[in-house]
Design an enzyme around this catalytic site. Structure first.
Site, PDB file in Angstrom:
ATOM      1  N   LYS A 274       0.960  -1.019  -0.362  1.00  0.00           N
ATOM      2  CA  LYS A 274      -0.257  -0.137   0.030  1.00  0.00           C
ATOM      3  C   LYS A 274       0.765   1.209   0.065  1.00  0.00           C
ATOM      4  O   LYS A 274       1.847   1.132   0.734  1.00  0.00           O
ATOM      5  CB  LYS A 274      -0.917  -0.091   1.665  1.00  0.00           C
ATOM      6  CG  LYS A 274      -2.119  -0.887   1.373  1.00  0.00           C
ATOM      7  CD  LYS A 274      -2.482  -0.153   3.000  1.00  0.00           C
ATOM      8  CE  LYS A 274      -3.692  -1.491   3.062  1.00  0.00           C
ATOM      9  NZ  LYS A 274      -5.031  -1.377   1.880  1.00  0.00           N
ATOM     10  N   ARG A 348     -10.080 -11.869   2.145  1.00  0.00           N
ATOM     11  CA  ARG A 348     -10.969 -12.627   2.174  1.00  0.00           C
ATOM     12  C   ARG A 348     -10.163 -14.002   1.870  1.00  0.00           C
ATOM     13  O   ARG A 348     -10.484 -14.787   2.179  1.00  0.00           O
ATOM     14  CB  ARG A 348     -10.967 -12.099   0.468  1.00  0.00           C
ATOM     15  CG  ARG A 348     -10.287 -12.375  -0.175  1.00  0.00           C
ATOM     16  CD  ARG A 348     -11.093 -11.270  -1.409  1.00  0.00           C
ATOM     17  NE  ARG A 348     -10.774  -9.726  -0.720  1.00  0.00           N
ATOM     18  CZ  ARG A 348     -10.877  -8.650  -2.048  1.00  0.00           C
ATOM     19  NH1 ARG A 348     -11.398  -9.183  -3.222  1.00  0.00           N
ATOM     20  NH2 ARG A 348     -11.157  -7.954  -1.898  1.00  0.00           N
TER      21      ARG A 348
HETATM   22  N1  BES Z   1      -7.896  -4.130   5.084  1.00  0.00           N
HETATM   23  C1  BES Z   1      -8.468  -3.302   3.362  1.00  0.00           C
HETATM   24  C2  BES Z   1      -8.893  -2.738   3.320  1.00  0.00           C
HETATM   25  C3  BES Z   1      -9.389  -1.598   4.095  1.00  0.00           C
HETATM   26  C4  BES Z   1      -9.503  -0.350   3.215  1.00  0.00           C
HETATM   27  C5  BES Z   1      -9.598  -1.457   5.232  1.00  0.00           C
HETATM   28  C6  BES Z   1      -9.669   0.752   3.824  1.00  0.00           C
HETATM   29  C7  BES Z   1     -10.082  -0.097   5.680  1.00  0.00           C
HETATM   30  C8  BES Z   1      -9.771   1.287   5.443  1.00  0.00           C
HETATM   31  C9  BES Z   1      -8.415  -4.503   2.743  1.00  0.00           C
HETATM   32  O1  BES Z   1      -7.565  -5.114   3.542  1.00  0.00           O
HETATM   33  C10 BES Z   1      -7.629  -3.978   1.440  1.00  0.00           C
HETATM   34  O2  BES Z   1      -6.677  -3.954   0.985  1.00  0.00           O
HETATM   35  N2  BES Z   1      -8.099  -4.217   0.203  1.00  0.00           N
HETATM   36  C11 BES Z   1      -8.094  -3.712  -1.244  1.00  0.00           C
HETATM   37  C12 BES Z   1      -8.399  -4.452  -1.944  1.00  0.00           C
HETATM   38  C13 BES Z   1      -8.637  -4.265  -3.499  1.00  0.00           C
HETATM   39  C14 BES Z   1      -6.466  -4.878  -3.278  1.00  0.00           C
HETATM   40  C15 BES Z   1      -9.184  -5.809  -4.104  1.00  0.00           C
HETATM   41  C16 BES Z   1      -8.557  -2.450  -0.884  1.00  0.00           C
HETATM   42  O3  BES Z   1      -9.789  -2.213  -1.140  1.00  0.00           O
HETATM   43  O4  BES Z   1      -7.713  -1.432  -1.952  1.00  0.00           O
HETATM   44 MN    MN Z   2      -5.803  -5.619   2.649  1.00  0.00          MN
END
Ligand code: BES
Ligand code: MN
Ligand code: ZN
Length: 492
Positions: A274, A348
């Protein structure tokens, strides 16, 4: 915890540091206000005339009584027009608590109304007053503890301590510590709140009458073939844990509910790293797991005749030298395979193990909570959680519970046509969908692991963590989900 007292008394007779009186919009001529004004020699009417206070929801007027009443201060809190919702009562309790703390009150009182459902209102008031008192100061060197009120007196002329009233108050008094626990677990820095730490906390708080905790280490996780949890954990030096908490009622269980919570203690994204700004709050990624542990910890006090099993797969998601790679394939215990194309879609992957495992027990309901997708937050903002379900009666119950609990929940569809988007060229599915509908494709992946069990998935990515302070709590972990789950379980 604040002590709650129930008294048959009136606003001009209650002796307290602060007496709070809910006022409906434009109803400044009620019996209570007239009686108080008489005792205050007309000063109250004059003050109200000069102020902008009308009783509009959220408005307040603080009035010192200068020794003319047993109460040192009167606090008028506007509750607006029309039927007063539980949410308004919760905020009213919170507001009274905050004003009481601000004047250094040792105790405060609040007048109940005569409405039909005043017990529920009382419960919401107590809950709001309790929640407003949450602080997380253990890492502040100048954390001078603010004096907090020790007791709240609920009063009204003719008020009786009925079983229904006591029950509503007790439920609020049981729920608030659960919410605080979930907040504490989320707020703890991620290098402290590791998988091992979460497991130790679960063992510490989930004890007594019918509750037991089982913690699986990496070896046991491997033996149990929790392939998703192992895959996500590969990039970390910290061992994963799989926490299973079980509540068995004293008598025969009417129902069996499984609660599953995402326990990513820090989400860096893994090799699909990220950007640093997005990582700032990623200690929040175990908020689902925290809500499950916290809810389970409340069960002995609630004494329900329902069997509940909590499952929390937990690890951090880091890009260490052995990290899983885009292109890797995970083979799950139910035979299904997932191609990992983005290591940041890790929630997931670990929930799939837990859902498949939980489904083996054939519970009546399976509910998972997860800070799963940024996409859901993009859609509905930071205050609303999403619910996806393969069983509409279950979804309806959860929607009603969340409304009663004052936690916002909105249903989204499991669009089966979108399964196209998670088709993989090498495995049964891939872990990411297309450019759009990311919250739905994530839910569709989870659905592959629940079989035909009645299941609901709550995407709490938005409301799990408050970016700014509110009446019901400071910036940080909110404990979202605990109140809804407790309402759901007690109403089952
Ligand atoms: N933990 C994150 C989702 C999240 C984002 C929670 C912001 C709280 C605040 C999750 O694991 C994630 O990174 N999701 C990705 C999925 C994508 C890579 C398909 C996302 O939402 O960008
Ligand atoms: Mn994630
Ligand atoms: Zn995550």
């Amino acid at each position: 915890m604040m002590e709650i007292r129930i008294r048959d008394s009136s606003a001009d007779r209650v002796k307290s540091d602060l007496v709070a009186i809910p006022v409906r919009d434009k109803e400044l001529d009620g019996a209570t206000l007239r009686a108080l004004d008489r005792r205050l020699k007309g000063e109250l009417r004059t003050r109200m005339g000069k102020s902008k206070f009308t009783g509009a929801e959220g408005s307040v007027l603080l009035h010192p009584t200068a020794g003319l009443l047993p109460a040192a201060y009167l606090l008028f809190i506007g509750v607006g027009a029309g039927e007063t919702s539980g949410d308004t009562w919760r905020k009213t309790g919170a507001k009274a608590r905050k004003e009481a703390a601000a004047i250094g009150a040792n105790e405060f009182a609040l007048q109940l109304t005569t409405e039909k459902n005043f017990e529920a209102a009382a419960g919401a008031i107590v809950e709001g007053a309790a929640l407003a008192g949450y602080q997380f100061n253990k890492y502040r060197s100048n954390g001078k503890p603010v004096a907090e009120p020790k007791s709240l007196t609920l009063f009204r002329t003719g008020l009786k301590k009925t079983a229904a009233l006591q029950k509503a108050v007790d439920l609020a008094q049981t729920t608030a510590p659960g919410v605080f626990l979930a907040r504490d677990l989320v707020n703890e820095p991620p290098s402290v709140a590791t998988a091992k730490y979460l497991a130790a906390q679960a063992q510490r708080v989930c004890q007594g009458r019918g509750l037991s905790v089982e913690v699986w280490n990496k070896k046991k996780i491997a033996a149990m073939n929790l392939a998703g949890l192992l895959a996500v954990n590969r990039g970390s030096l910290e061992e994963p844990r799989f926490i299973r908490i079980h509540y068995r009622p004293a008598g025969k269980a009417r129902k069996h509910v499984a609660l599953i919570g995402k326990g990513i203690t820090f989400d860096s994204g893994g090799l699909s790293l990220k950007p640093s700004k997005s990582m700032e709050t990623m200690k929040l990624d175990m908020a689902g797991g925290a809500a499950v542990i916290a809810t389970m910890s409340c069960l002995p006090k609630l004494g329900l005749d329902i069997e509940v099993t909590g499952y929390v797969p937990t690890t951090d998601n880091l890009p260490g030298h052995n990290a899983q790679k885009p292109g890797d394939v995970i083979r799950y215990m139910n035979g299904k395979t997932i191609e990992v194309l983005n290591t940041d879609a890790e929630g997931r992957l670990i929930l799939a193990d837990a859902l498949a495992l939980a489904a083996l027990q054939k519970p009546d309901y399976m509910i998972n909570l997860a800070t799963l997708t940024g996409a859901f937050m993009t859609a509905l903002g930071t205050q609303v959680a999403g619910i996806f379900s393969n069983n509409q009666p279950l979804a309806d119950r959860l929607l009603q519970s969340s409304q009663d609990a004052g936690e916002k929940l909105w249903q989204l569809p499991l669009v089966k046509e979108y399964k196209e988007l998670i088709k993989s060229s090498v495995a049964d599915m891939k872990n990411i969908g297309g450019a759009h509908g990311g919250a739905i494709t994530a839910a569709l992946i989870l659905q592959e692991f629940v079989g035909d069990t009645a299941w609901a998935h709550l995407d709490i990515a938005g409301p799990a963590f408050a970016e700014s302070e509110s009446l019901l709590g400071p910036k940080g972990g909110t404990g979202f989900g605990v109140r809804t789950l407790i309402k759901f379980l007690t109403g089952l």
